[in-house]
Each structure stands twice: as C-alpha cells, then as structure tokens.
Write a protein that holds these residues in place. Structure first.
Motif, short mmCIF file in Angstrom:
data_model
loop_
_atom_site.label_atom_id
_atom_site.label_comp_id
_atom_site.label_asym_id
_atom_site.label_seq_id
_atom_site.Cartn_x
_atom_site.Cartn_y
_atom_site.Cartn_z
N GLU A 52 0.83 -1.21 0.00
CA GLU A 52 0.00 0.00 0.00
C GLU A 52 0.87 1.26 0.00
O GLU A 52 0.54 2.25 -0.66
CB GLU A 52 -0.93 -0.01 1.21
CG GLU A 52 -2.04 -1.03 1.08
CD GLU A 52 -2.94 -1.11 2.30
OE1 GLU A 52 -2.59 -0.55 3.37
OE2 GLU A 52 -4.01 -1.74 2.19
N ILE A 55 1.93 2.02 -3.49
CA ILE A 55 0.89 2.71 -4.26
C ILE A 55 0.94 4.21 -3.96
O ILE A 55 0.89 5.05 -4.88
CB ILE A 55 -0.51 2.15 -3.93
CG1 ILE A 55 -0.63 0.67 -4.32
CG2 ILE A 55 -1.61 3.00 -4.56
CD1 ILE A 55 -0.79 0.38 -5.78
N LYS A 92 -2.61 2.23 -14.26
CA LYS A 92 -2.75 0.99 -13.51
C LYS A 92 -1.44 0.79 -12.76
O LYS A 92 -0.39 0.61 -13.35
CB LYS A 92 -3.02 -0.20 -14.44
CG LYS A 92 -3.22 -1.51 -13.68
CD LYS A 92 -3.66 -2.64 -14.58
CE LYS A 92 -2.45 -3.28 -15.18
NZ LYS A 92 -2.74 -4.53 -15.91
N GLU A 107 -3.26 -3.94 -6.85
CA GLU A 107 -3.39 -3.21 -8.11
C GLU A 107 -4.46 -2.14 -7.93
O GLU A 107 -5.55 -2.42 -7.44
CB GLU A 107 -3.79 -4.17 -9.22
CG GLU A 107 -3.97 -3.49 -10.56
CD GLU A 107 -4.41 -4.47 -11.62
OE1 GLU A 107 -3.58 -5.29 -12.06
OE2 GLU A 107 -5.61 -4.44 -11.97
N GLU A 108 -4.11 -0.91 -8.31
CA GLU A 108 -5.07 0.19 -8.30
C GLU A 108 -5.12 0.80 -9.67
O GLU A 108 -4.10 0.98 -10.33
CB GLU A 108 -4.67 1.28 -7.29
CG GLU A 108 -5.16 1.05 -5.91
CD GLU A 108 -5.02 2.25 -4.98
OE1 GLU A 108 -4.92 3.40 -5.47
OE2 GLU A 108 -5.03 2.04 -3.78
N ARG A 109 -6.34 1.13 -10.10
CA ARG A 109 -6.51 1.91 -11.32
C ARG A 109 -6.84 3.32 -10.88
O ARG A 109 -7.77 3.55 -10.09
CB ARG A 109 -7.62 1.33 -12.19
CG ARG A 109 -7.23 0.00 -12.82
CD ARG A 109 -8.29 -0.58 -13.74
NE ARG A 109 -9.56 -0.75 -13.06
CZ ARG A 109 -10.67 -0.04 -13.33
NH1 ARG A 109 -10.68 0.89 -14.25
NH2 ARG A 109 -11.79 -0.27 -12.66
N LEU A 110 -6.06 4.29 -11.37
CA LEU A 110 -6.15 5.66 -10.91
C LEU A 110 -6.36 6.62 -12.07
O LEU A 110 -5.86 6.39 -13.17
CB LEU A 110 -4.85 6.07 -10.19
CG LEU A 110 -4.40 5.21 -9.03
CD1 LEU A 110 -2.97 5.51 -8.68
CD2 LEU A 110 -5.31 5.46 -7.84
N ILE A 119 -9.64 6.93 -7.36
CA ILE A 119 -9.44 5.49 -7.46
C ILE A 119 -10.60 4.89 -8.26
O ILE A 119 -11.75 4.96 -7.86
CB ILE A 119 -9.34 4.83 -6.07
CG1 ILE A 119 -8.15 5.42 -5.31
CG2 ILE A 119 -9.24 3.33 -6.20
CD1 ILE A 119 -8.07 4.95 -3.87
N TYR A 122 -9.64 -1.11 -7.20
CA TYR A 122 -8.65 -1.58 -6.24
C TYR A 122 -8.86 -3.07 -6.07
O TYR A 122 -9.98 -3.54 -5.92
CB TYR A 122 -8.86 -0.89 -4.87
CG TYR A 122 -7.97 -1.42 -3.77
CD1 TYR A 122 -6.78 -0.78 -3.48
CD2 TYR A 122 -8.29 -2.54 -3.04
CE1 TYR A 122 -5.95 -1.25 -2.46
CE2 TYR A 122 -7.48 -3.01 -2.04
CZ TYR A 122 -6.30 -2.36 -1.76
OH TYR A 122 -5.48 -2.83 -0.77
#
Length: 127
Positions: A52, A55, A92, A107-110, A119, A122
């Motif tokens: 985290e 990220i 990503k 994995e986060e898509r921002l 966000i 997640y």
C-alpha cells in the motif's frame, strides 16, 4: 522391605519425571507452532502495508513525473516493487510488497482529476 519401597519410589519418580517431561515438550511444541503462525501473519500484514505504501509512493511521484513506469524501495521490514501502466487516461499501478517470506500484491486503477487522484479500481492480487 525398605529396599522394596525404595524401588517403588524410584519407579514412581521416574514415571512422574517422564510424564512431566512429555507435558513440557508438548507445551513447548504448541507454543513454538503458535509463534511461527504469529510471525507469518505479521510478515503478511507488513507485506500488505508495504505494498500500500508503494501505491502511495507511485501517486506522489506520478504528480511530478507522469512518465514514471516503475520503481522500487527498500525498508527495514521488506521491499516494494512498483509497475505503472498508462492507457485510456488512467494509470494501472501494481505494487508488490515483500516482507520475510510473505508476498502481497495490490493493483489500483487511478485517474488524475483536477490534481487529485480518483481510485477507479482496487484489488489485491493472489498469484
């Protein structure tokens, strides 16, 4: 007859000593197993927190350098590897945290909207 009683007493003491030794060994083995489980759980949580943190590191650095595509950081408790992909206006970010033998991936898509990260997705990846 005194020698006979002494023999029984010695046998009784030997049996008690064996019994208490066995119980002590059982308690030791259970405590050792619990200790290993706690250590694994701690490392797993640390790996998740490190991932985290990766990220968050990526978010801060993407504000300064939108062309950033990867990074790596080392900590006292482990390390994190970050991969960044850009497509369709969103990033990503995949972060892999390592602590001891534990590995956790996030994995986060921002999307950057008016200087603030939104966000879009997640998930924790299990491989």
């Amino acid at each position: 007859m005194v020698q006979n009683q002494s023999g029984y007493l010695s046998l009784l003491l030997l049996l008690l000593l064996t019994l208490f030794s066995g119980l002590g060994m059982e308690v030791y083995l259970k405590a050792n197993a619990e200790n290993r489980m706690v250590k694994r759980e701690t490392q797993s949580r640390q790996a998740l927190y490190i991932a985290e943190g990766g990220i968050e590191w990526a978010k801060a650095h993407l504000l300064v350098n939108p062309e950033l595509r990867q990074g790596s950081l080392s900590f006292d408790t482990g390390q994190v590897d970050i991969l960044i992909e850009f497509s369709g206006g969103e990033y990503k970010v995949t972060s892999k945290g390592l602590s001891g033998l534990a590995v956790r991936r996030i994995e986060e898509r921002l999307e950057l909207v008016n200087g603030t990260w939104v966000i879009k997705g997640y998930q924790e990846l299990h491989w």
